[in-house]
Write an enzyme that holds these catalytic residues in place. Structure first.
Site, PDB file in Angstrom:
ATOM      1  N   CYS A  27      -8.577  -5.960  -8.476  1.00  0.00           N
ATOM      2  CA  CYS A  27      -7.299  -5.643  -9.129  1.00  0.00           C
ATOM      3  C   CYS A  27      -7.524  -4.697 -10.315  1.00  0.00           C
ATOM      4  CB  CYS A  27      -6.619  -6.921  -9.617  1.00  0.00           C
ATOM      5  SG  CYS A  27      -6.294  -8.124  -8.306  1.00  0.00           S
ATOM      6  N   CYS A  54      -9.205 -10.635 -11.474  1.00  0.00           N
ATOM      7  CA  CYS A  54      -9.639 -10.108 -10.184  1.00  0.00           C
ATOM      8  C   CYS A  54     -10.305  -8.741 -10.347  1.00  0.00           C
ATOM      9  CB  CYS A  54      -8.420 -10.023  -9.258  1.00  0.00           C
ATOM     10  SG  CYS A  54      -8.628  -9.013  -7.799  1.00  0.00           S
TER      11      CYS A  54
END
Length: 235
Positions: free
Chosen positions: A163, A160
């Site tokens: 992230c 991600c």
């Protein structure tokens, strides 16, 4: 006469805008599933993530459609049927949105994105084909929360992009406030059952606990100052 024509033209423009905006609005999960079921064997389900991500978890019937170049895109798109409906997803709607745009520009008339992406799909408890285990149980997770310190849980994924942007901030906080907080990192796609039970539908998501009780929760790339403020308030 001229005024009435102008009003008529403005009404037509407004009507067209409403229609276009309605078409751009992502469907609900129920609407997505209904459309997918209606398409039947004509459905072309594309996983816009990497091959590695696809192998770990994917929608039933999906094919890996990871493209690194224009040549890759052209090669894979040539295997699809333009008149058949296309369904696309990624972690959220980043890569899937880019792919959907390219497909529409290439002449694919019916392209639908999974609203919120696979993270929201899994967090909502919907099924995927998986080659990884369900991960921690809720009991396992709750055992990790036992601490005299505040516990900051980072739900994310190594795949991600958002992230990865948040990770350095969490790392800094872990070092700077080692005496007051304990940090737990949860790889969401390796802990699908836990994510479902906790209702984590967006990555990254931070959750702060005090005495095993949730005191703060925030999805997205949260500024360091906001996290620090929440920690200070909870001490």
């Amino acid at each position: 006469m001229k005024t009435s024509r102008i009003v008529a033209i403005l009404c037509l423009v407004l009507f067209a805008s409403i229609i276009l905006n309605a078409q751009d609005t992502p469907p609900s999960f129920d609407a997505f599933e209904a459309k997918l079921a209606q398409a039947g064997s004509r459905a072309q389900i594309l996983d816009a993530r990497s091959e590695e991500e696809y192998i770990q978890n994917h929608l039933k019937g999906a094919i890996s459609f990871s493209v690194a170049s224009e040549a890759d895109f052209q090669k894979q798109a040539s295997r699809l049927t333009k008149i058949n409906p296309v369904f696309i997803y990624s972690i959220a709607n980043g890569r899937s949105g880019q792919l959907a745009k390219k497909l529409r520009e290439a002449g694919f008339a019916d392209v639908t994105e999974l609203p919120g992406g696979l993270s929201k799909w899994i967090g909502s408890g919907r099924p995927v084909v998986s080659t990884v285990g369900s991960g921690w149980s809720l009991t396992d997770y709750q055992a990790q929360l036992n601490s005299e310190k505040l516990v900051l849980v980072d739900f994310g994924s190594r795949y991600c992009g958002s992230c990865k942007k948040l990770a350095p901030t969490v790392d800094e906080l872990e070092k700077e406030q080692a005496s007051t907080i304990k940090v737990i990192r949860v790889e969401a796609y390796e802990n699908k059952e836990l994510v479902k039970q906790l209702g984590i539908t967006s990555l990254p998501t931070l959750v702060l606990y005090k005495g095993n009780k949730e005191v703060w929760k925030k999805a997205g790339v949260t500024p360091k100052s906001e996290i620090q403020a929440s920690i200070a308030e909870s001490l």
